[in-house]
Design an enzyme around this catalytic site. Structure first.
Site, PDB file in Angstrom:
ATOM      1  N   ALA A 171       1.145  31.348  80.110  1.00  0.00           N
ATOM      2  CA  ALA A 171       1.508  30.010  79.631  1.00  0.00           C
ATOM      3  C   ALA A 171       2.832  30.020  78.862  1.00  0.00           C
ATOM      4  O   ALA A 171       3.564  29.033  78.875  1.00  0.00           O
ATOM      5  CB  ALA A 171       0.396  29.436  78.757  1.00  0.00           C
ATOM      6  N   THR A 172       3.158  31.121  78.207  1.00  0.00           N
ATOM      7  CA  THR A 172       4.449  31.192  77.507  1.00  0.00           C
ATOM      8  C   THR A 172       5.589  31.010  78.500  1.00  0.00           C
ATOM      9  O   THR A 172       6.495  30.196  78.293  1.00  0.00           O
ATOM     10  CB  THR A 172       4.599  32.543  76.773  1.00  0.00           C
ATOM     11  N   ASN A 231      -4.973  25.204  70.081  1.00  0.00           N
ATOM     12  CA  ASN A 231      -5.526  26.560  70.020  1.00  0.00           C
ATOM     13  C   ASN A 231      -6.125  26.911  68.666  1.00  0.00           C
ATOM     14  O   ASN A 231      -6.892  27.857  68.553  1.00  0.00           O
ATOM     15  CB  ASN A 231      -4.450  27.579  70.391  1.00  0.00           C
ATOM     16  N   GLN A 241      -5.377  26.144  76.593  1.00  0.00           N
ATOM     17  CA  GLN A 241      -6.733  26.184  76.028  1.00  0.00           C
ATOM     18  C   GLN A 241      -7.702  25.256  76.756  1.00  0.00           C
ATOM     19  O   GLN A 241      -8.917  25.376  76.583  1.00  0.00           O
ATOM     20  CB  GLN A 241      -6.695  25.779  74.537  1.00  0.00           C
ATOM     21  N   SER A 260      -2.803  29.461  81.564  1.00  0.00           N
ATOM     22  CA  SER A 260      -2.819  30.878  81.207  1.00  0.00           C
ATOM     23  C   SER A 260      -4.077  31.542  81.742  1.00  0.00           C
ATOM     24  O   SER A 260      -5.185  31.057  81.514  1.00  0.00           O
ATOM     25  CB  SER A 260      -2.777  31.026  79.676  1.00  0.00           C
ATOM     26  N   GLY A 261      -3.925  32.670  82.447  1.00  0.00           N
ATOM     27  CA  GLY A 261      -5.077  33.365  83.008  1.00  0.00           C
ATOM     28  C   GLY A 261      -6.032  33.904  81.961  1.00  0.00           C
ATOM     29  O   GLY A 261      -7.244  33.713  82.046  1.00  0.00           O
ATOM     30  N   HIS A 262      -5.472  34.548  80.929  1.00  0.00           N
ATOM     31  CA  HIS A 262      -6.360  35.281  80.016  1.00  0.00           C
ATOM     32  C   HIS A 262      -7.104  34.379  79.038  1.00  0.00           C
ATOM     33  O   HIS A 262      -7.897  34.859  78.227  1.00  0.00           O
ATOM     34  CB  HIS A 262      -5.599  36.393  79.283  1.00  0.00           C
ATOM     35  N   THR A 278       8.268  39.737  92.788  1.00  0.00           N
ATOM     36  CA  THR A 278       7.144  40.013  93.682  1.00  0.00           C
ATOM     37  C   THR A 278       5.850  39.510  93.069  1.00  0.00           C
ATOM     38  O   THR A 278       5.568  39.767  91.892  1.00  0.00           O
ATOM     39  CB  THR A 278       7.060  41.531  93.955  1.00  0.00           C
ATOM     40  N   CYS A 299       1.444  36.206  58.718  1.00  0.00           N
ATOM     41  CA  CYS A 299       1.877  37.085  57.648  1.00  0.00           C
ATOM     42  C   CYS A 299       3.372  37.346  57.790  1.00  0.00           C
ATOM     43  O   CYS A 299       3.801  38.006  58.728  1.00  0.00           O
ATOM     44  CB  CYS A 299       1.122  38.405  57.751  1.00  0.00           C
TER      45      CYS A 299
HETATM   46  C1  LIG Z   1      -2.412  31.417  74.430  1.00  0.00           C
HETATM   47  C2  LIG Z   1      -1.605  30.187  74.461  1.00  0.00           C
HETATM   48  C3  LIG Z   1      -0.305  30.189  74.966  1.00  0.00           C
HETATM   49  C4  LIG Z   1       0.361  31.443  75.474  1.00  0.00           C
HETATM   50  O1  LIG Z   1      -0.212  31.844  76.684  1.00  0.00           O
HETATM   51  P1  LIG Z   1       0.126  33.294  77.302  1.00  0.00           P
HETATM   52  O2  LIG Z   1      -0.511  33.219  78.653  1.00  0.00           O
HETATM   53  O3  LIG Z   1      -0.509  34.281  76.395  1.00  0.00           O
HETATM   54  O4  LIG Z   1       1.594  33.413  77.372  1.00  0.00           O
HETATM   55  C5  LIG Z   1       0.393  29.007  74.972  1.00  0.00           C
HETATM   56  N1  LIG Z   1      -0.150  27.877  74.503  1.00  0.00           N
HETATM   57  C6  LIG Z   1      -1.397  27.827  74.013  1.00  0.00           C
HETATM   58  C7  LIG Z   1      -1.947  26.543  73.530  1.00  0.00           C
HETATM   59  C8  LIG Z   1      -2.163  28.987  73.974  1.00  0.00           C
HETATM   60  O5  LIG Z   1      -3.384  28.941  73.469  1.00  0.00           O
END
Ligand SMILES: *Cc1c(COP(=O)(O)O)cnc(C)c1O
Length: 395
Positions: free
Chosen positions: A74-75, A158, A186, A206-208, A247, A333
């Site tokens: 997502a970044t 988030n 999210q 975002s996949g993770h 790729t 921090c």
């Molecule tokens: C985690 C998150 C991102 C970043 O996603 P990545 O796949 O880790 O780069 C961006 N926006 C929100 C709201 C997120 O929670």
């Protein structure tokens, strides 16, 4: 006795669903062709897998497969969306549109690209939010001018899980001819997202965050008229319609597809289960300790999110007292001091209240047993910390 570790930080990342892992495995060692290799079956079977995943992702958000561009997360999707649009629309002529509207509670992956664009001469308006975390639509309407070309609003936050009313925002952007980008990291897979009904032009995934691996994501780019053009951020072989060269990571893409497919079928039931566990956690804590506030709207919220302010307690100390539970404070921090979360500050929380707040993130594998353990450990820690501060006040 060994206390079990409990993962309650699903907004930071999610584990890979075993079904997802199983589906991606063959693409490492057996089906390893390059999806761009057109001349042999190794390439073609990889390409078929990529296209199937593209379809699964598109289906989940009501898009067409060709509107899905694979990225690393997502970044990257946010950067491609924001910089990609700005660098096309912002440079065309002297009368070019130069104004972006976003929200103070956005993720850093939206705020930081906006800051970069501001340094390049773009004007950025950061809308505030109400105490419940929602933006005021009248404020959005007032912020949009003839120079505005882009509005970026996240679907679900988030930190506080608050869900913005995208249908209304999208309809408004469409009326004004403004491109609408949504950070859906999210939200996608957790709550319904429909790019058509919500008037979304660009959506970051975002996949993770939805039980696929880290390092894969997607950007939905609306097709059709008026044509939306983006400047690529990564140039090379012209992959992904020239928007993102490199790729394609077939195993990760297969994983994202299957993860979206699972969300598609299980989302409603999962939201019910996870929401019930979240409510159990909230009530368990509220019954046992006083002076606890929910940050942000409880109704307009992701089922798996809870963000609580424990009056009179430092969140960092609370987390240290429950080392077996993975939680987050949202505060950053910096070298010398603790900075409260920009999201909580935007809700109107004072410095102290913001530093007293803890995020609980529940998800697919959270159990009722875990919730009971978290309630008892957190309640005990809160009571101990409050007693200690009472004593020190009298000394
Ligand atoms: C985690 C998150 C991102 C970043 O996603 P990545 O796949 O880790 O780069 C961006 N926006 C929100 C709201 C997120 O929670």
């Amino acid at each position: 006795m060994n206390r079990p570790r409990i993962y309650m930080d699903y907004h930071a990342t999610t584990p890979v669903d075993p079904r997802v892992f199983k589906a991606m495995e063959p693409y490492f060692s057996e089906l390893y062709g390059n999806p761009a290799s057109k001349n042999h079956s190794f390439g073609r079977e990889a390409r078929d897998a990529v296209e199937k995943a593209r379809e699964q992702i598109a289906t989940l958000i009501g898009a067409k497969p060709r509107e899905i561009i694979f990225t690393s997360g997502a970044t990257e999707s946010n950067n491609l969306a924001l910089k990609g649009v700005a660098r096309v629309l912002g440079r065309t002529s002297a009368s070019a549109k130069k104004h972006i509207v976003t929200v103070a509670t956005e993720h850093r992956a939206v705020l930081d690209p906006c800051e970069v664009l501001a340094r390049e001469g773009f004007e950025v308006t950061y809308l505030g939010v109400r105490a419940d975390g929602l933006i005021d639509l009248a404020e959005l309407a007032a912020a949009i001018t003839d120079r505005t070309f882009l509005v970026s609003v996240m679907q679900a936050n988030n930190e506080i899980g608050v869900i913005q009313k995208l249908e209304e925002i999208g309809a408004y952007c469409r009326d004004r001819g403004v491109v609408f980008h949504v950070d859906g990291a999210q939200a996608v897979g957790k709550i319904p997202v429909d790019v058509g009904a919500m008037g979304i032009d660009l959506l970051s995934i975002s996949g993770h965050k939805l039980y696929a691996p880290k390092g894969i994501g997607a950007l939905y780019v609306r097709s059709g008229q008026p044509r939306l053009t983006l400047q690529s951020q990564m140039d090379g072989g012209g992959h992904e319609q020239g928007l993102r060269s490199g790729t394609l990571p077939t195993p990760l893409i297969v994983a994202l597809g299957v993860a979206c497919d699972i969300c598609q079928t299980e989302m409603d039931a999962e939201a019910d289960t996870v929401g019930a566990l979240r409510d159990q956690l909230l009530h368990g804590i509220l019954e046992a300790v006083d002076g606890v506030q929910v940050n942000g709207s409880l109704e307009q919220r992701l089922p798996g999110n809870l963000n609580l302010c424990f009056g009179g307690i430092e969140a960092e100390s609370l987390l240290q007292k429950v080392p077996d539970i993975a939680l987050s404070t949202g505060s950053a921090c910096t070298t010398a001091n603790l900075q409260p979360s920009h999201v909580l500050k935007a809700l109107g929380l004072g410095h102290e209240a913001a530093l007293s707040s803890v995020r609980f993130g529940l998800g697919r594998y959270t159990t009722g047993e875990e919730i009971e353990l978290v309630i008892s450990q957190v309640v005990e820690a809160v009571k101990e910390l409050r007693e200690k501060s009472l004593l020190s006040n009298f000394s």
